[in-house]
Design a protein around this motif. Structure first.
Motif, PDB file in Angstrom:
ATOM      1  N   GLY A  88       0.732  -1.622  -0.431  1.00  0.00           N
ATOM      2  CA  GLY A  88       0.082  -0.499   0.084  1.00  0.00           C
ATOM      3  C   GLY A  88       0.962   0.998   0.279  1.00  0.00           C
ATOM      4  N   LEU A  89       2.088   1.186   0.859  1.00  0.00           N
ATOM      5  CA  LEU A  89       3.188   2.709   0.810  1.00  0.00           C
ATOM      6  C   LEU A  89       3.457   2.699  -0.009  1.00  0.00           C
ATOM      7  CD1 LEU A  89       4.090   4.162   2.200  1.00  0.00           C
ATOM      8  CD2 LEU A  89       5.867   3.075   3.115  1.00  0.00           C
ATOM      9  N   THR A  90       3.687   1.559  -1.174  1.00  0.00           N
ATOM     10  CA  THR A  90       4.464   1.855  -2.391  1.00  0.00           C
ATOM     11  C   THR A  90       3.219   2.319  -3.741  1.00  0.00           C
ATOM     12  OG1 THR A  90       5.511  -0.224  -2.222  1.00  0.00           O
ATOM     13  CG2 THR A  90       5.387   0.261  -4.410  1.00  0.00           C
ATOM     14  N   ARG A  91       2.440   1.906  -3.501  1.00  0.00           N
ATOM     15  CA  ARG A  91       1.114   2.979  -4.323  1.00  0.00           C
ATOM     16  C   ARG A  91       0.970   4.006  -4.236  1.00  0.00           C
ATOM     17  NH1 ARG A  91      -1.523  -1.992  -3.429  1.00  0.00           N
ATOM     18  NH2 ARG A  91      -2.517  -1.246  -2.247  1.00  0.00           N
ATOM     19  N   ALA A  92       0.576   4.300  -2.702  1.00  0.00           N
ATOM     20  CA  ALA A  92       0.951   5.522  -2.510  1.00  0.00           C
ATOM     21  C   ALA A  92       1.865   7.062  -2.609  1.00  0.00           C
ATOM     22  CB  ALA A  92       0.535   5.447  -0.932  1.00  0.00           C
ATOM     23  N   LEU A  93       3.121   6.513  -2.589  1.00  0.00           N
ATOM     24  CA  LEU A  93       4.243   7.085  -2.236  1.00  0.00           C
ATOM     25  C   LEU A  93       4.662   6.859  -4.301  1.00  0.00           C
ATOM     26  CD1 LEU A  93       6.785   5.531  -0.356  1.00  0.00           C
ATOM     27  CD2 LEU A  93       5.848   7.642   0.093  1.00  0.00           C
ATOM     28  N   SER A 139      11.015   2.987 -16.560  1.00  0.00           N
ATOM     29  CA  SER A 139      10.714   4.650 -16.801  1.00  0.00           C
ATOM     30  C   SER A 139       9.121   5.443 -16.998  1.00  0.00           C
ATOM     31  CB  SER A 139      11.550   5.469 -17.782  1.00  0.00           C
ATOM     32  OG  SER A 139      10.884   4.623 -19.062  1.00  0.00           O
ATOM     33  N   PHE A 140       8.661   3.995 -17.506  1.00  0.00           N
ATOM     34  CA  PHE A 140       7.044   4.521 -17.006  1.00  0.00           C
ATOM     35  C   PHE A 140       6.186   3.848 -16.727  1.00  0.00           C
ATOM     36  CE2 PHE A 140       2.591   5.617 -19.161  1.00  0.00           C
ATOM     37  CZ  PHE A 140       3.019   6.582 -18.941  1.00  0.00           C
ATOM     38  N   ILE A 141       7.026   2.557 -15.620  1.00  0.00           N
ATOM     39  CA  ILE A 141       6.293   1.490 -14.837  1.00  0.00           C
ATOM     40  C   ILE A 141       6.072   2.355 -13.335  1.00  0.00           C
ATOM     41  CG2 ILE A 141       6.144  -0.591 -13.355  1.00  0.00           C
ATOM     42  CD1 ILE A 141       8.078  -1.656 -16.427  1.00  0.00           C
ATOM     43  N   THR A 142       4.904   2.369 -12.913  1.00  0.00           N
ATOM     44  CA  THR A 142       4.904   3.158 -11.274  1.00  0.00           C
ATOM     45  C   THR A 142       3.480   2.415 -10.313  1.00  0.00           C
ATOM     46  OG1 THR A 142       5.933   5.231  -9.422  1.00  0.00           O
ATOM     47  CG2 THR A 142       3.793   5.442 -11.874  1.00  0.00           C
ATOM     48  N   GLY A 143       3.953   2.438  -9.212  1.00  0.00           N
ATOM     49  CA  GLY A 143       2.818   2.119  -8.773  1.00  0.00           C
ATOM     50  C   GLY A 143       2.430   0.620  -8.586  1.00  0.00           C
ATOM     51  N   HIS A 144       3.300  -0.017  -9.011  1.00  0.00           N
ATOM     52  CA  HIS A 144       2.960  -1.627  -9.765  1.00  0.00           C
ATOM     53  C   HIS A 144       4.125  -2.340  -8.324  1.00  0.00           C
ATOM     54  CE1 HIS A 144       2.224  -5.161 -11.902  1.00  0.00           C
ATOM     55  NE2 HIS A 144       3.701  -5.653 -11.954  1.00  0.00           N
ATOM     56  N   THR A 145       3.531  -4.044  -8.269  1.00  0.00           N
ATOM     57  CA  THR A 145       4.223  -5.043  -7.691  1.00  0.00           C
ATOM     58  C   THR A 145       4.448  -6.211  -7.803  1.00  0.00           C
ATOM     59  OG1 THR A 145       3.515  -4.268  -5.332  1.00  0.00           O
ATOM     60  CG2 THR A 145       4.169  -6.500  -5.285  1.00  0.00           C
ATOM     61  N   LEU A 146       4.999  -6.522  -8.492  1.00  0.00           N
ATOM     62  CA  LEU A 146       6.017  -7.190  -9.453  1.00  0.00           C
ATOM     63  C   LEU A 146       6.334  -8.199  -8.998  1.00  0.00           C
ATOM     64  CD1 LEU A 146       7.506  -8.527 -12.544  1.00  0.00           C
ATOM     65  CD2 LEU A 146       9.063  -7.458 -11.389  1.00  0.00           C
TER      66      LEU A 146
END
Length: 249
Positions: A161-166, A232-239
């Motif tokens: 959740g912190l990953t997505r919020a940041l 560079s265009f990947i963010t808020g993602h959990t792989l």
């Protein structure tokens, strides 16, 4: 370690990097050309790890749960700048939730959630100055498939959740924030925890599409990818990197 040089000129900090998965991540980033700060609490172990990786690795000994130590070390990091933060360090308490007291849970959250939050907060001004600022949090498939282990599962789900919020907050500044959720990884610590190796191997053969443990390098590669310009265009993602454990029934 030979690499593509995709991280040439970049500066990274990897927490919990003296051994295991953290060491593999630091080694891989260095192999791709990055200068890597190796964090941990054991100075001798960090110096040994840095020597094994080579000239691009530097030991940085501090406890991520010690706010004063974190502040002091980030003052040092500010001199050279920072492009990549990998929040790898974590703790696990495998007792049932009824055996874990409030204080135990607070200590686990201090390392697994509050420390990554604090490190990201302190890294943000440096990452904003970078052309390719990156935060990569190491979570776990435990946040996807709960099998008990409530304290660890909850802390890693919170880190997702912190990953997505940041990602939402730092995206306008050009900083990406992602997570890697490993499955079963054959680190020294897991070898110590799982004393019956045959039983674990048999379980993974049945439960995982690829039928085996991951080697630490197989997690480090995806981390390096998320740190690179290719992501560079990947963010808020959990792989999820688990050999098919979550999807194989």
């Amino acid at each position: 370690m030979a690499g593509t040089g995709s991280l040439e000129g970049r500066i990274a900090l990897v927490t919990g990097a003296a051994r295991g998965l953290g060491f593999a991540i630091a080694q891989h980033l260095a192999g791709e050309g990055a200068t890597v700060w190796l964090n941990g609490r054991d100075k001798a172990a960090l110096e040994d790890a840095a020597e094994r990786i080579g000239g691009a690795a530097r030991p940085l000994c501090f406890d991520v749960g010690d706010a004063a130590a974190v502040e002091a070390e980030f003052a040092l990091l500010a001199e050279d700048g920072l492009d990549i933060l990998v929040n790898n360090v974590g703790q696990r308490d495998r007792r049932s939730f009824e055996e874990i007291g409030r204080g135990d849970m607070a200590r686990l959250l201090e390392v697994n959630l509050i420390a990554p939050f604090d490190l990201a907060r302190r890294a943000a001004p440096l990452l904003r100055k970078s052309a390719q600022g990156r935060i990569i949090n190491i979570t776990s498939i435990a946040s996807e498939i709960a099998r008990g282990d409530a304290s660890y599962t909850a802390s890693k789900a919170a880190l997702d959740g912190l990953t997505r919020a940041l990602a939402a907050e730092l995206g306008p500044d050009g900083v990406t924030v992602n997570a890697v959720a490993p499955g079963f990884v054959l680190t020294e610590r897991n070898e110590d925890w799982f004393t019956d190796g045959d039983a674990i191997a048999a379980h993974l053969a049945r439960r995982t599409s690829l039928g085996r443990w991951a080697e630490p390098a197989e997690i480090a590669g995806p981390v390096a990818f998320l740190a690179s310009s290719a992501a560079s265009f990947i963010t808020g993602h959990t792989l999820i990197v688990d050999g098919g454990y979550v999807t194989h029934f």
